[in-house]
Write a protein that holds these residues in place. Structure first.
Motif, PDB file in Angstrom:
ATOM      1  N   ALA A 109     -33.139   8.485 -14.434  1.00 55.91           N
ATOM      2  CA  ALA A 109     -32.011   9.431 -14.370  1.00 55.91           C
ATOM      3  C   ALA A 109     -31.397   9.598 -15.756  1.00 55.91           C
ATOM      4  O   ALA A 109     -30.969  10.691 -16.138  1.00 55.91           O
ATOM      5  N   GLU A 110     -31.375   8.535 -16.526  1.00 58.67           N
ATOM      6  CA  GLU A 110     -30.781   8.585 -17.870  1.00 58.67           C
ATOM      7  C   GLU A 110     -31.704   9.314 -18.858  1.00 58.67           C
ATOM      8  O   GLU A 110     -31.229  10.102 -19.686  1.00 58.67           O
TER       9      GLU A 110
ATOM     10  N   ARG B  41     -35.432   3.884 -24.740  1.00 60.44           N
ATOM     11  CA  ARG B  41     -34.338   4.788 -25.157  1.00 60.44           C
ATOM     12  C   ARG B  41     -34.589   5.323 -26.570  1.00 60.44           C
ATOM     13  O   ARG B  41     -34.411   6.504 -26.852  1.00 60.44           O
TER      14      ARG B  41
ATOM     15  N   LYS C 276     -42.720  10.900 -25.549  1.00 62.01           N
ATOM     16  CA  LYS C 276     -42.776  10.652 -24.108  1.00 62.01           C
ATOM     17  C   LYS C 276     -42.950   9.151 -23.908  1.00 62.01           C
ATOM     18  O   LYS C 276     -43.631   8.495 -24.708  1.00 62.01           O
TER      19      LYS C 276
ATOM     20  N   GLY D 230     -34.597  11.332 -18.345  1.00 60.03           N
ATOM     21  CA  GLY D 230     -35.102  12.676 -18.069  1.00 60.03           C
ATOM     22  C   GLY D 230     -36.619  12.764 -17.960  1.00 60.03           C
ATOM     23  O   GLY D 230     -37.315  11.760 -17.837  1.00 60.03           O
ATOM     24  N   GLY D 231     -37.132  14.003 -18.049  1.00 59.95           N
ATOM     25  CA  GLY D 231     -38.514  14.315 -17.678  1.00 59.95           C
ATOM     26  C   GLY D 231     -39.576  13.768 -18.612  1.00 59.95           C
ATOM     27  O   GLY D 231     -40.762  13.730 -18.242  1.00 59.95           O
ATOM     28  N   ASP D 232     -39.204  13.383 -19.824  1.00 62.73           N
ATOM     29  CA  ASP D 232     -40.210  12.805 -20.728  1.00 62.73           C
ATOM     30  C   ASP D 232     -40.437  11.325 -20.456  1.00 62.73           C
ATOM     31  O   ASP D 232     -41.211  10.661 -21.150  1.00 62.73           O
TER      32      ASP D 232
END
Ligand code: NDP
Length: 251
Positions: A45-46, A21, A29, A48-50
């Motif tokens: 889901a929390e 986090r 990333k 994201g894409g990185d």
């Protein structure tokens, strides 16, 4: 400039999850691993894409080698490896130890750390930068009752981290061993094999370290100037100290 990448083993709980986090929040990333797919899905889901979730057991050598060899584009050039996955299983004296528990601790805390480190190092050396951060423990320096095999695995982490610095001298790759004391995560729930009553009682009326505290120490260590290496860092909560000697009196 492209985003930096940290590979964290064991992000499904505790220290690994909070560190994931933290680094995402700071614009990195994160590749995060664990054996529990549902927890990885929740974190993906929390975050994201990185965030790239990878579900595997760090103790399985062939799987680890394959995972590192097949990282997707955009996640190949790892800047930092955080060897965090680890466990302390069971609470028996060695003379009554459960050998399956011993095998699992050795496989995860030692072999898993070695496999990930070996896979990531050549790329770091080739790219001219890198940092291996190991999560050891105060148990690697101190003896206490029933700490036997777990403490010995963390003593391995101490010495391997030191030896690794010798091998890497002359390369730009740094090595840090962070050694927490009493820290509130799911760690004791694993030690007591799901007995949450016993594990949570160990934190009652105390102010233990938090996963956020350890994430902060990882963040600090990896963001120091490149010529500075925090080799070894021990962190204890103010409510903890060493226990002193034990004696068995004559009857
Ligand atoms: P948690 O039990 O909360 O987290 C442990 C993490 O390791 C989980 O994500 C777990 O994921 C992962 N893990 C365990 N075994 C494996 C495996 N074989 N393959 C892949 N992942 C694995 O504990 P902590 O966050 O407290 O532990 C993090 C590190 O801190 C460990 O190395 C621990 O030894 C060390 N430490 C902890 C202290 C404490 O008091 N909490 C004190 C000192 C050091 P999954 O189950 O999904 O595979």
């Amino acid at each position: 400039m492209s985003k930096k990448i940290i590979f964290i083993t064991g992000v499904t709980s505790g220290v690994g999850r909070e560190t994931a986090r933290r680094f995402i929040k700071e614009g990195w990333k994160v590749i995060g691993t664990g054996r529990r797919q549902s927890r990885l899905d929740e974190l993906a889901a929390e975050l994201g894409g990185d965030f790239l979730p990878l579900c595997f057991d760090v103790a399985k050598r062939d799987v680890v080698v394959e995972m590192f060899a097949n990282l997707p584009e955009g996640f190949k050039d790892i800047d930092v490896l955080l060897n965090n996955a680890g466990s302390s299983i069971g609470q028996n004296p060695a003379q009554a130890g459960n050998m399956d528990d011993w095998d699992e601790m050795i496989a995860t805390n030692i072999n898993g750390l070695l496999y990930c480190t070996r896979c990531v190092l050549p790329g770091m050396i080739e790219r001219g930068s890198g940092h291996i951060v190991n999560i050891g423990s105060v148990a690697g320096n101190r003896a206490f009752k029933c700490g036997n095999v777990y403490g010995a695995t963390k003593a391995f982490v101490n010495h391997f981290s030191r030896m690794l610095r010798c091998d890497l001298l002359g390369t730009p790759v740094r090595v840090t061993n962070i050694k927490p004391g009493h820290l509130h995560t799911e760690f004791l729930a694993v030690r007591f094999k799901g007995d949450l009553k016993t594990s949570e009682a160990a934190y009652e009326n105390l102010d233990p370290l938090t996963p956020e505290n350890i994430a902060e120490s990882v963040w600090w260590s990896v963001n120091l100037p490149a010529h500075m290496d925090v080799c070894d860092m021990e962190l204890m909560p103010m409510c903890q100290s060493d226990g002193g000697w034990s004696f068995c009196h004559k009857s």
